[in-house]
Motif scaffolding. Sequence first.
Motif, PDB file in Angstrom:
ATOM      1  N   ASP A  11       9.356  -5.964   3.703  1.00  0.00           N
ATOM      2  CA  ASP A  11       8.771  -7.229   3.250  1.00  0.00           C
ATOM      3  C   ASP A  11       7.424  -7.488   3.902  1.00  0.00           C
ATOM      4  O   ASP A  11       6.480  -7.960   3.250  1.00  0.00           O
ATOM      5  N   LEU A  12       7.317  -7.183   5.198  1.00  0.00           N
ATOM      6  CA  LEU A  12       6.076  -7.454   5.928  1.00  0.00           C
ATOM      7  C   LEU A  12       4.928  -6.604   5.397  1.00  0.00           C
ATOM      8  O   LEU A  12       3.791  -7.080   5.281  1.00  0.00           O
ATOM      9  N   VAL A  13       5.217  -5.357   5.080  1.00  0.00           N
ATOM     10  CA  VAL A  13       4.178  -4.469   4.543  1.00  0.00           C
ATOM     11  C   VAL A  13       3.706  -4.975   3.188  1.00  0.00           C
ATOM     12  O   VAL A  13       2.503  -5.075   2.924  1.00  0.00           O
ATOM     13  N   ARG A  14       4.649  -5.306   2.305  1.00  0.00           N
ATOM     14  CA  ARG A  14       4.264  -5.819   0.980  1.00  0.00           C
ATOM     15  C   ARG A  14       3.441  -7.094   1.107  1.00  0.00           C
ATOM     16  O   ARG A  14       2.432  -7.266   0.411  1.00  0.00           O
ATOM     17  N   SER A  15       3.874  -7.995   1.990  1.00  0.00           N
ATOM     18  CA  SER A  15       3.151  -9.252   2.173  1.00  0.00           C
ATOM     19  C   SER A  15       1.739  -8.998   2.671  1.00  0.00           C
ATOM     20  O   SER A  15       0.778  -9.615   2.187  1.00  0.00           O
ATOM     21  N   GLY A  16       1.602  -8.076   3.621  1.00  0.00           N
ATOM     22  CA  GLY A  16       0.280  -7.769   4.146  1.00  0.00           C
ATOM     23  C   GLY A  16      -0.642  -7.169   3.102  1.00  0.00           C
ATOM     24  O   GLY A  16      -1.809  -7.558   2.984  1.00  0.00           O
ATOM     25  N   LEU A  17      -0.118  -6.232   2.331  1.00  0.00           N
ATOM     26  CA  LEU A  17      -0.923  -5.607   1.281  1.00  0.00           C
ATOM     27  C   LEU A  17      -1.328  -6.631   0.231  1.00  0.00           C
ATOM     28  O   LEU A  17      -2.486  -6.649  -0.226  1.00  0.00           O
ATOM     29  N   ARG A  18      -0.379  -7.468  -0.156  1.00  0.00           N
ATOM     30  CA  ARG A  18      -0.677  -8.495  -1.160  1.00  0.00           C
ATOM     31  C   ARG A  18      -1.758  -9.446  -0.666  1.00  0.00           C
ATOM     32  O   ARG A  18      -2.682  -9.800  -1.415  1.00  0.00           O
ATOM     33  N   THR A  19      -1.662  -9.861   0.581  1.00  0.00           N
ATOM     34  CA  THR A  19      -2.653 -10.790   1.143  1.00  0.00           C
ATOM     35  C   THR A  19      -4.043 -10.169   1.168  1.00  0.00           C
ATOM     36  O   THR A  19      -5.032 -10.796   0.781  1.00  0.00           O
ATOM     37  N   ILE A  20      -4.109  -8.920   1.616  1.00  0.00           N
ATOM     38  CA  ILE A  20      -5.410  -8.237   1.696  1.00  0.00           C
ATOM     39  C   ILE A  20      -6.026  -8.070   0.317  1.00  0.00           C
ATOM     40  O   ILE A  20      -7.198  -8.398   0.080  1.00  0.00           O
ATOM     41  N   LEU A  21      -5.241  -7.560  -0.614  1.00  0.00           N
ATOM     42  CA  LEU A  21      -5.775  -7.261  -1.944  1.00  0.00           C
ATOM     43  C   LEU A  21      -6.098  -8.531  -2.730  1.00  0.00           C
ATOM     44  O   LEU A  21      -7.084  -8.572  -3.474  1.00  0.00           O
ATOM     45  N   SER A  22      -5.290  -9.563  -2.541  1.00  0.00           N
ATOM     46  CA  SER A  22      -5.540 -10.817  -3.259  1.00  0.00           C
ATOM     47  C   SER A  22      -6.812 -11.499  -2.774  1.00  0.00           C
ATOM     48  O   SER A  22      -7.378 -12.340  -3.478  1.00  0.00           O
ATOM     49  N   PRO A 108      -8.213  -3.304   6.288  1.00  0.00           N
ATOM     50  CA  PRO A 108      -8.339  -4.074   5.037  1.00  0.00           C
ATOM     51  C   PRO A 108      -9.494  -3.637   4.153  1.00  0.00           C
ATOM     52  O   PRO A 108      -9.320  -3.465   2.937  1.00  0.00           O
ATOM     53  N   GLY A 109     -10.658  -3.456   4.735  1.00  0.00           N
ATOM     54  CA  GLY A 109     -11.814  -3.062   3.927  1.00  0.00           C
ATOM     55  C   GLY A 109     -11.622  -1.708   3.270  1.00  0.00           C
ATOM     56  O   GLY A 109     -12.004  -1.502   2.109  1.00  0.00           O
ATOM     57  N   HIS A 110     -11.029  -0.790   3.995  1.00  0.00           N
ATOM     58  CA  HIS A 110     -10.795   0.547   3.445  1.00  0.00           C
ATOM     59  C   HIS A 110      -9.750   0.495   2.346  1.00  0.00           C
ATOM     60  O   HIS A 110      -9.856   1.207   1.329  1.00  0.00           O
ATOM     61  N   LEU A 111      -8.738  -0.347   2.524  1.00  0.00           N
ATOM     62  CA  LEU A 111      -7.695  -0.477   1.504  1.00  0.00           C
ATOM     63  C   LEU A 111      -8.278  -0.991   0.190  1.00  0.00           C
ATOM     64  O   LEU A 111      -7.999  -0.453  -0.879  1.00  0.00           O
ATOM     65  N   ARG A 116     -10.272   0.268  -5.425  1.00  0.00           N
ATOM     66  CA  ARG A 116     -11.385   0.333  -6.382  1.00  0.00           C
ATOM     67  C   ARG A 116     -11.684   1.768  -6.783  1.00  0.00           C
ATOM     68  O   ARG A 116     -11.936   2.058  -7.958  1.00  0.00           O
ATOM     69  N   ASP A 117     -11.673   2.682  -5.802  1.00  0.00           N
ATOM     70  CA  ASP A 117     -11.922   4.092  -6.107  1.00  0.00           C
ATOM     71  C   ASP A 117     -10.851   4.652  -7.028  1.00  0.00           C
ATOM     72  O   ASP A 117     -11.142   5.393  -7.977  1.00  0.00           O
ATOM     73  N   LEU A 118      -9.601   4.312  -6.751  1.00  0.00           N
ATOM     74  CA  LEU A 118      -8.499   4.780  -7.593  1.00  0.00           C
ATOM     75  C   LEU A 118      -8.633   4.251  -9.020  1.00  0.00           C
ATOM     76  O   LEU A 118      -8.403   4.971  -9.993  1.00  0.00           O
ATOM     77  N   ALA A 119      -9.009   2.994  -9.140  1.00  0.00           N
ATOM     78  CA  ALA A 119      -9.160   2.383 -10.467  1.00  0.00           C
ATOM     79  C   ALA A 119     -10.270   3.044 -11.270  1.00  0.00           C
ATOM     80  O   ALA A 119     -10.230   3.062 -12.503  1.00  0.00           O
TER      81      ALA A 119
END
Length: 215
Positions: A11-22, A108-111, A116-119
């Motif tokens: 849960d913590l990983v998903r929350s962190g990724l969601r926060t960064i990307l959002s 965060p910046g690299h993520l 964006r690169d993947l897209a």
Amino acid sequence: MIKVLVADDEDLVRSGLRTILSGAGDIEVVAECDDGGPVAELVRVHRPRVVLLDIRMRAADGIDALRELMMLPEPPAVSMLTTFDVDEYVREALRVGASGFLLKDTAPGHLVQAVRDLARGGAVLDPKVAARLVNSVAVGARAAEPARRLLAMLSDRELEVVGLVGEGLSNAEIGHRLHLSEATVKGYVSAVLGKIGAANRVQAALVAYRGGLIA
């Protein structure tokens, strides 16, 4: 807007990724789940351009989900989320067709840039994972002569580019290093992949290693 699906059983990983990307204005997390089972169906429903997929989960794992995604008519770009250790799961994901490998604690910046690169159709490889993956896969078996023959088909500039790909640099980072535009680097990378028959940047890195281009 870049639509992203996140699959991780923490849960913590998903929350962190969601926060960064959002927090990025051009990225939207449209779905998430805690095991690999529902990933393919969520992709069919939400049609994300990028999937961040935990390579090992307590229920259905990421490798099985990746196989399902690669069978879709228009599969999304998939980057596996992994820890620092490189193991058979990572090597299998490479064989199946993952477009990238990112550490769960990626900056965060690299993520954001990786998504964006993947897209855009690129591939991403965390430098730490790159080094460990290349050493793990190729240890004791450089297969030097076939790789050298492949590398001999490349121009001097293409050799520079594939060497930097092998170090895990993004197109933007390679462009900065070689004083080239990102679009120009993308063209070189595409040409290199075609000439050496590599499906993605990770496979290109392995050729560079086996051919002695990088240590």
